[in-house]
Design a protein around this motif. Structure first.
Motif, PDB file in Angstrom:
ATOM      1  N   ARG A  34       0.835  -1.216   0.000  1.00  0.00           N
ATOM      2  CA  ARG A  34       0.000   0.000   0.000  1.00  0.00           C
ATOM      3  C   ARG A  34       0.863   1.257   0.000  1.00  0.00           C
ATOM      4  O   ARG A  34       0.553   2.238  -0.680  1.00  0.00           O
ATOM      5  N   ASN A  35       1.948   1.242   0.750  1.00  0.00           N
ATOM      6  CA  ASN A  35       2.856   2.385   0.798  1.00  0.00           C
ATOM      7  C   ASN A  35       3.500   2.608  -0.570  1.00  0.00           C
ATOM      8  O   ASN A  35       3.609   3.742  -1.049  1.00  0.00           O
ATOM      9  N   ALA A  36       3.918   1.539  -1.217  1.00  0.00           N
ATOM     10  CA  ALA A  36       4.518   1.652  -2.551  1.00  0.00           C
ATOM     11  C   ALA A  36       3.495   2.164  -3.559  1.00  0.00           C
ATOM     12  O   ALA A  36       3.822   2.987  -4.425  1.00  0.00           O
ATOM     13  N   VAL A  37       2.250   1.708  -3.457  1.00  0.00           N
ATOM     14  CA  VAL A  37       1.189   2.187  -4.356  1.00  0.00           C
ATOM     15  C   VAL A  37       0.944   3.674  -4.129  1.00  0.00           C
ATOM     16  O   VAL A  37       0.754   4.430  -5.079  1.00  0.00           O
ATOM     17  N   LEU A  38       0.973   4.109  -2.886  1.00  0.00           N
ATOM     18  CA  LEU A  38       0.821   5.532  -2.576  1.00  0.00           C
ATOM     19  C   LEU A  38       1.921   6.352  -3.261  1.00  0.00           C
ATOM     20  O   LEU A  38       1.651   7.382  -3.886  1.00  0.00           O
ATOM     21  N   ARG A  39       3.147   5.891  -3.171  1.00  0.00           N
ATOM     22  CA  ARG A  39       4.263   6.591  -3.818  1.00  0.00           C
ATOM     23  C   ARG A  39       4.141   6.556  -5.342  1.00  0.00           C
ATOM     24  O   ARG A  39       4.423   7.537  -6.023  1.00  0.00           O
ATOM     25  N   PHE A  40       3.722   5.404  -5.871  1.00  0.00           N
ATOM     26  CA  PHE A  40       3.498   5.246  -7.307  1.00  0.00           C
ATOM     27  C   PHE A  40       2.456   6.255  -7.781  1.00  0.00           C
ATOM     28  O   PHE A  40       2.653   6.954  -8.777  1.00  0.00           O
ATOM     29  N   ASN A  41       1.327   6.340  -7.061  1.00  0.00           N
ATOM     30  CA  ASN A  41       0.261   7.269  -7.424  1.00  0.00           C
ATOM     31  C   ASN A  41       0.721   8.716  -7.324  1.00  0.00           C
ATOM     32  O   ASN A  41       0.345   9.551  -8.145  1.00  0.00           O
ATOM     33  N   ASN A  42       1.531   9.012  -6.337  1.00  0.00           N
ATOM     34  CA  ASN A  42       2.024  10.368  -6.161  1.00  0.00           C
ATOM     35  C   ASN A  42       2.915  10.783  -7.316  1.00  0.00           C
ATOM     36  O   ASN A  42       2.841  11.909  -7.812  1.00  0.00           O
ATOM     37  N   ARG A  43       3.750   9.885  -7.763  1.00  0.00           N
ATOM     38  CA  ARG A  43       4.700  10.199  -8.833  1.00  0.00           C
ATOM     39  C   ARG A  43       4.037  10.210 -10.202  1.00  0.00           C
ATOM     40  O   ARG A  43       4.315  11.056 -11.040  1.00  0.00           O
ATOM     41  N   LEU A  44       3.173   9.243 -10.457  1.00  0.00           N
ATOM     42  CA  LEU A  44       2.500   9.120 -11.753  1.00  0.00           C
ATOM     43  C   LEU A  44       1.042   9.496 -11.567  1.00  0.00           C
ATOM     44  O   LEU A  44       0.170   8.658 -11.508  1.00  0.00           O
ATOM     45  N   ARG A  45       0.779  10.748 -11.512  1.00  0.00           N
ATOM     46  CA  ARG A  45      -0.540  11.253 -11.127  1.00  0.00           C
ATOM     47  C   ARG A  45      -1.684  10.776 -12.023  1.00  0.00           C
ATOM     48  O   ARG A  45      -2.826  10.745 -11.603  1.00  0.00           O
ATOM     49  N   ASP A  46      -1.393  10.385 -13.241  1.00  0.00           N
ATOM     50  CA  ASP A  46      -2.464   9.906 -14.113  1.00  0.00           C
ATOM     51  C   ASP A  46      -2.731   8.410 -13.938  1.00  0.00           C
ATOM     52  O   ASP A  46      -3.623   7.860 -14.537  1.00  0.00           O
ATOM     53  N   LYS A  47      -1.954   7.750 -13.111  1.00  0.00           N
ATOM     54  CA  LYS A  47      -2.086   6.302 -12.891  1.00  0.00           C
ATOM     55  C   LYS A  47      -2.529   6.045 -11.456  1.00  0.00           C
ATOM     56  O   LYS A  47      -1.723   5.760 -10.594  1.00  0.00           O
ATOM     57  N   LYS A  48      -3.801   6.165 -11.175  1.00  0.00           N
ATOM     58  CA  LYS A  48      -4.293   5.973  -9.817  1.00  0.00           C
ATOM     59  C   LYS A  48      -4.631   4.503  -9.577  1.00  0.00           C
ATOM     60  O   LYS A  48      -5.598   3.980 -10.112  1.00  0.00           O
ATOM     61  N   LEU A  49      -3.813   3.854  -8.769  1.00  0.00           N
ATOM     62  CA  LEU A  49      -4.075   2.479  -8.361  1.00  0.00           C
ATOM     63  C   LEU A  49      -4.780   2.487  -7.018  1.00  0.00           C
ATOM     64  O   LEU A  49      -4.532   3.356  -6.187  1.00  0.00           O
ATOM     65  N   LYS A  50      -5.620   1.496  -6.798  1.00  0.00           N
ATOM     66  CA  LYS A  50      -6.282   1.334  -5.513  1.00  0.00           C
ATOM     67  C   LYS A  50      -6.052  -0.097  -5.040  1.00  0.00           C
ATOM     68  O   LYS A  50      -6.204  -1.043  -5.805  1.00  0.00           O
ATOM     69  N   CYS A  51      -5.706  -0.224  -3.765  1.00  0.00           N
ATOM     70  CA  CYS A  51      -5.472  -1.532  -3.168  1.00  0.00           C
ATOM     71  C   CYS A  51      -6.752  -2.062  -2.538  1.00  0.00           C
ATOM     72  O   CYS A  51      -7.542  -1.299  -1.992  1.00  0.00           O
ATOM     73  N   ASN A  52      -6.905  -3.380  -2.596  1.00  0.00           N
ATOM     74  CA  ASN A  52      -8.016  -4.040  -1.925  1.00  0.00           C
ATOM     75  C   ASN A  52      -7.432  -5.216  -1.143  1.00  0.00           C
ATOM     76  O   ASN A  52      -7.086  -6.241  -1.728  1.00  0.00           O
ATOM     77  N   ASP A  53      -7.316  -5.055   0.176  1.00  0.00           N
ATOM     78  CA  ASP A  53      -6.722  -6.097   1.009  1.00  0.00           C
ATOM     79  C   ASP A  53      -7.604  -7.348   1.096  1.00  0.00           C
ATOM     80  O   ASP A  53      -7.101  -8.443   1.295  1.00  0.00           O
ATOM     81  N   GLU A  54      -8.898  -7.182   0.942  1.00  0.00           N
ATOM     82  CA  GLU A  54      -9.799  -8.336   1.018  1.00  0.00           C
ATOM     83  C   GLU A  54      -9.579  -9.298  -0.141  1.00  0.00           C
ATOM     84  O   GLU A  54      -9.572 -10.515   0.045  1.00  0.00           O
ATOM     85  N   THR A  55      -9.413  -8.748  -1.347  1.00  0.00           N
ATOM     86  CA  THR A  55      -9.176  -9.602  -2.515  1.00  0.00           C
ATOM     87  C   THR A  55      -7.680  -9.755  -2.819  1.00  0.00           C
ATOM     88  O   THR A  55      -7.315 -10.497  -3.728  1.00  0.00           O
ATOM     89  N   GLU A  56      -6.857  -9.023  -2.078  1.00  0.00           N
ATOM     90  CA  GLU A  56      -5.395  -9.040  -2.253  1.00  0.00           C
ATOM     91  C   GLU A  56      -5.000  -8.667  -3.675  1.00  0.00           C
ATOM     92  O   GLU A  56      -4.164  -9.315  -4.308  1.00  0.00           O
ATOM     93  N   THR A  57      -5.607  -7.590  -4.177  1.00  0.00           N
ATOM     94  CA  THR A  57      -5.323  -7.136  -5.542  1.00  0.00           C
ATOM     95  C   THR A  57      -5.283  -5.617  -5.592  1.00  0.00           C
ATOM     96  O   THR A  57      -5.766  -4.939  -4.700  1.00  0.00           O
ATOM     97  N   VAL A  58      -4.703  -5.104  -6.672  1.00  0.00           N
ATOM     98  CA  VAL A  58      -4.894  -3.711  -7.043  1.00  0.00           C
ATOM     99  C   VAL A  58      -5.986  -3.700  -8.103  1.00  0.00           C
ATOM    100  O   VAL A  58      -6.273  -4.736  -8.712  1.00  0.00           O
ATOM    101  N   ASP A  59      -6.580  -2.559  -8.353  1.00  0.00           N
ATOM    102  CA  ASP A  59      -7.823  -2.503  -9.122  1.00  0.00           C
ATOM    103  C   ASP A  59      -7.703  -2.671 -10.637  1.00  0.00           C
ATOM    104  O   ASP A  59      -8.688  -2.574 -11.334  1.00  0.00           O
ATOM    105  N   ARG A  60      -6.522  -2.912 -11.144  1.00  0.00           N
ATOM    106  CA  ARG A  60      -6.391  -3.160 -12.584  1.00  0.00           C
ATOM    107  C   ARG A  60      -5.154  -4.008 -12.853  1.00  0.00           C
ATOM    108  O   ARG A  60      -4.308  -4.187 -11.989  1.00  0.00           O
TER     109      ARG A  60
END
Length: 78
Positions: A34-60
């Motif tokens: 989740r922390n890495a995804v936050l940094r990824f989203n911050n750097r690549l503002r047009d690439k918004k990933l969302k984490c889902n711990d229940e399904t253990e996936t990112v949204d794409r």
């Protein structure tokens, strides 16, 4: 969707650090991803990933370039 397992395996394959530094607890691995995804989203503002711990996936499905960037952010965390 890209699973946490895929992300973690890609990380271990490409950016492995000393095993002493790596979390073994599932909760800590999730927090790190989740922390890495936050940094990824911050750097690549047009690439918004969302984490889902229940399904253990990112949204794409992430391509290899995106995965590589994400796992390098994971490496920076450790």
């Amino acid at each position: 969707m890209t699973s946490y397992d895929e992300i973690w395996e890609f990380f271990l394959l490409n950016c492995k650090t000393s095993d002493i530094n790596l979390p073994t607890d599932e909760t800590l691995i999730y927090k790190s991803i989740r922390n890495a995804v936050l940094r990824f989203n911050n750097r690549l503002r047009d690439k918004k990933l969302k984490c889902n711990d229940e399904t253990e996936t990112v949204d794409r499905v992430m391509n290899e370039d995106e995965l590589l960037i994400l796992v390098h952010y994971l490496r920076l965390i450790f």
